[in-house]
Motif scaffolding. Structure first.
Motif, PDB file in Angstrom:
ATOM      1  N   MET A   1       0.698  -1.082   0.136  1.00 55.41           N
ATOM      2  CA  MET A   1      -0.188  -0.169  -0.047  1.00 55.41           C
ATOM      3  C   MET A   1       1.029   1.316  -0.002  1.00 55.41           C
ATOM      4  SD  MET A   1      -2.832   1.091   2.613  1.00 55.41           S
ATOM      5  CE  MET A   1      -4.388   0.935   1.698  1.00 55.41           C
ATOM      6  N   ILE A   2       0.490   2.178  -0.790  1.00 54.76           N
ATOM      7  CA  ILE A   2       1.266   3.617  -0.793  1.00 54.76           C
ATOM      8  C   ILE A   2       0.870   4.535   0.415  1.00 54.76           C
ATOM      9  CG2 ILE A   2       1.597   5.497  -2.192  1.00 54.76           C
ATOM     10  CD1 ILE A   2       2.454   2.737  -3.392  1.00 54.76           C
ATOM     11  N   GLY A   3       1.695   4.832   1.139  1.00 58.34           N
ATOM     12  CA  GLY A   3       1.364   5.635   2.066  1.00 58.34           C
ATOM     13  C   GLY A   3       1.302   7.135   1.807  1.00 58.34           C
ATOM     14  N   SER A   4       0.708   7.751   2.720  1.00 62.27           N
ATOM     15  CA  SER A   4       0.540   9.339   2.536  1.00 62.27           C
ATOM     16  C   SER A   4       1.816  10.113   2.283  1.00 62.27           C
ATOM     17  CB  SER A   4      -0.192   9.966   3.754  1.00 62.27           C
ATOM     18  OG  SER A   4      -0.383  11.290   3.524  1.00 62.27           O
ATOM     19  N   GLY A   5       1.909  10.842   1.255  1.00 57.98           N
ATOM     20  CA  GLY A   5       3.195  11.504   1.114  1.00 57.98           C
ATOM     21  C   GLY A   5       4.014  10.750   0.305  1.00 57.98           C
ATOM     22  N   SER A   6       3.639   9.632  -0.073  1.00 60.97           N
ATOM     23  CA  SER A   6       4.778   8.540  -0.791  1.00 60.97           C
ATOM     24  C   SER A   6       4.778   9.076  -2.324  1.00 60.97           C
ATOM     25  CB  SER A   6       4.545   7.202  -0.592  1.00 60.97           C
ATOM     26  OG  SER A   6       4.647   6.999   0.657  1.00 60.97           O
ATOM     27  N   ILE A   7       5.622   8.649  -3.053  1.00 64.13           N
ATOM     28  CA  ILE A   7       5.637   9.047  -4.598  1.00 64.13           C
ATOM     29  C   ILE A   7       5.081   7.527  -5.093  1.00 64.13           C
ATOM     30  CG2 ILE A   7       6.957   9.427  -6.478  1.00 64.13           C
ATOM     31  CD1 ILE A   7       9.226  10.510  -4.591  1.00 64.13           C
ATOM     32  N   THR A   8       3.954   7.781  -5.756  1.00 64.57           N
ATOM     33  CA  THR A   8       3.204   6.742  -6.438  1.00 64.57           C
ATOM     34  C   THR A   8       4.060   6.172  -7.597  1.00 64.57           C
ATOM     35  OG1 THR A   8       1.233   7.546  -5.782  1.00 64.57           O
ATOM     36  CG2 THR A   8       1.196   6.032  -7.683  1.00 64.57           C
ATOM     37  N   PRO A   9       4.319   4.795  -7.673  1.00 67.41           N
ATOM     38  CA  PRO A   9       5.315   4.256  -8.857  1.00 67.41           C
ATOM     39  C   PRO A   9       4.448   4.269 -10.005  1.00 67.41           C
ATOM     40  CG  PRO A   9       4.907   2.728  -6.951  1.00 67.41           C
ATOM     41  CD  PRO A   9       4.224   3.930  -6.535  1.00 67.41           C
ATOM     42  N   THR A  10       5.071   4.435 -10.977  1.00 62.33           N
ATOM     43  CA  THR A  10       4.521   4.534 -12.338  1.00 62.33           C
ATOM     44  C   THR A  10       5.234   3.489 -13.443  1.00 62.33           C
ATOM     45  OG1 THR A  10       5.851   6.327 -13.106  1.00 62.33           O
ATOM     46  CG2 THR A  10       3.773   6.656 -12.240  1.00 62.33           C
ATOM     47  N   GLY A  11       5.109   3.502 -14.438  1.00 62.05           N
ATOM     48  CA  GLY A  11       5.923   2.443 -15.499  1.00 62.05           C
ATOM     49  C   GLY A  11       5.067   1.210 -15.773  1.00 62.05           C
ATOM     50  N   THR A  12       6.011   0.209 -15.972  1.00 64.93           N
ATOM     51  CA  THR A  12       5.366  -1.184 -16.704  1.00 64.93           C
ATOM     52  C   THR A  12       5.896  -2.152 -15.807  1.00 64.93           C
ATOM     53  OG1 THR A  12       6.755  -1.215 -18.294  1.00 64.93           O
ATOM     54  CG2 THR A  12       4.792  -0.017 -18.817  1.00 64.93           C
ATOM     55  N   VAL A  13       4.949  -3.196 -15.991  1.00 65.05           N
ATOM     56  CA  VAL A  13       5.453  -4.615 -15.444  1.00 65.05           C
ATOM     57  C   VAL A  13       5.310  -5.601 -16.607  1.00 65.05           C
ATOM     58  CG1 VAL A  13       4.882  -6.557 -13.987  1.00 65.05           C
ATOM     59  CG2 VAL A  13       5.114  -4.329 -12.904  1.00 65.05           C
ATOM     60  N   THR A  14       6.317  -6.276 -16.989  1.00 62.31           N
ATOM     61  CA  THR A  14       6.129  -7.329 -17.905  1.00 62.31           C
ATOM     62  C   THR A  14       5.873  -8.875 -17.449  1.00 62.31           C
ATOM     63  OG1 THR A  14       7.683  -5.943 -19.303  1.00 62.31           O
ATOM     64  CG2 THR A  14       7.497  -8.269 -20.151  1.00 62.31           C
ATOM     65  N   TYR A  15       4.970  -9.367 -17.762  1.00 63.38           N
ATOM     66  CA  TYR A  15       4.875 -10.807 -17.410  1.00 63.38           C
ATOM     67  C   TYR A  15       5.142 -11.596 -18.520  1.00 63.38           C
ATOM     68  CZ  TYR A  15       1.161  -9.137 -14.201  1.00 63.38           C
ATOM     69  OH  TYR A  15       0.315  -8.701 -13.175  1.00 63.38           O
ATOM     70  N   SER A  16       5.891 -12.686 -18.387  1.00 62.38           N
ATOM     71  CA  SER A  16       6.289 -13.778 -19.329  1.00 62.38           C
ATOM     72  C   SER A  16       5.726 -14.962 -18.816  1.00 62.38           C
ATOM     73  CB  SER A  16       7.944 -13.903 -18.970  1.00 62.38           C
ATOM     74  OG  SER A  16       8.448 -12.650 -19.741  1.00 62.38           O
ATOM     75  N   PHE A  17       5.068 -15.875 -19.795  1.00 65.95           N
ATOM     76  CA  PHE A  17       4.597 -17.307 -19.919  1.00 65.95           C
ATOM     77  C   PHE A  17       5.365 -18.120 -20.507  1.00 65.95           C
ATOM     78  CE2 PHE A  17       1.767 -20.358 -21.456  1.00 65.95           C
ATOM     79  CZ  PHE A  17       1.214 -20.964 -20.350  1.00 65.95           C
ATOM     80  N   PHE A  18       5.770 -19.288 -19.700  1.00 67.36           N
ATOM     81  CA  PHE A  18       6.792 -20.248 -20.385  1.00 67.36           C
ATOM     82  C   PHE A  18       5.911 -21.620 -20.465  1.00 67.36           C
ATOM     83  CE2 PHE A  18       9.192 -17.115 -18.273  1.00 67.36           C
ATOM     84  CZ  PHE A  18      10.370 -16.936 -19.140  1.00 67.36           C
ATOM     85  N   THR A  19       6.056 -22.300 -21.584  1.00 63.09           N
ATOM     86  CA  THR A  19       5.501 -23.885 -21.883  1.00 63.09           C
ATOM     87  C   THR A  19       6.328 -24.680 -21.291  1.00 63.09           C
ATOM     88  OG1 THR A  19       6.543 -23.815 -24.068  1.00 63.09           O
ATOM     89  CG2 THR A  19       4.062 -23.029 -23.992  1.00 63.09           C
ATOM     90  N   ASN A  20       6.983 -24.471 -20.230  1.00 57.50           N
ATOM     91  CA  ASN A  20       7.934 -25.343 -19.243  1.00 57.50           C
ATOM     92  C   ASN A  20       7.494 -24.858 -17.968  1.00 57.50           C
ATOM     93  OD1 ASN A  20       9.799 -23.538 -18.422  1.00 57.50           O
ATOM     94  ND2 ASN A  20      10.406 -23.684 -20.637  1.00 57.50           N
ATOM     95  N   GLY A  21       7.901 -25.890 -16.909  1.00 60.67           N
ATOM     96  CA  GLY A  21       7.592 -25.344 -15.505  1.00 60.67           C
ATOM     97  C   GLY A  21       8.849 -24.737 -14.830  1.00 60.67           C
ATOM     98  N   SER A  22      10.067 -24.337 -15.741  1.00 62.86           N
ATOM     99  CA  SER A  22      11.047 -23.642 -15.091  1.00 62.86           C
ATOM    100  C   SER A  22      11.537 -22.292 -15.479  1.00 62.86           C
ATOM    101  CB  SER A  22      12.127 -24.722 -15.408  1.00 62.86           C
ATOM    102  OG  SER A  22      12.351 -24.802 -16.821  1.00 62.86           O
TER     103      SER A  22
END
Length: 80
Positions: A1-22
């Motif tokens: 949770m972002i606290g009062s007075g904190s800088i809110t993160p921006t940007g991106t998250v990259t999800y990667s999906f693999f056809t193996n279990g590792s």
């Protein structure tokens, strides 16, 4: 949770999906999502999936205030 007075993160998250279990090799698909008021949206669904082992990971790309994260722990699962 972002606290009062904190800088809110921006940007991106990259999800990667693999056809193996590792999370090894090249991902089958990747998806980049943009943070929404500092919250990371869920990735899109993938499927239907055949019986096999799969995995995914994620990485935050950073912004002007926060550095990029290392790649997350590999999350593996099996479809029976």
């Amino acid at each position: 949770m972002i606290g009062s007075g904190s800088i809110t993160p921006t940007g991106t998250v990259t999800y990667s999906f693999f056809t193996n279990g590792s999370c090894s090799g090249s991902p089958s698909t990747t998806q980049e999502v943009t943070l929404n008021s500092g919250a990371v949206p869920n990735s899109s669904t993938v499927g239907p999936l055949a019986t096999a082992s799969y995995s995914f990971d994620a990485v935050y790309g950073g912004d002007g205030n926060y550095g990029a994260s290392p790649v997350s722990t590999c999350e593996s699962f099996t479809v029976d």
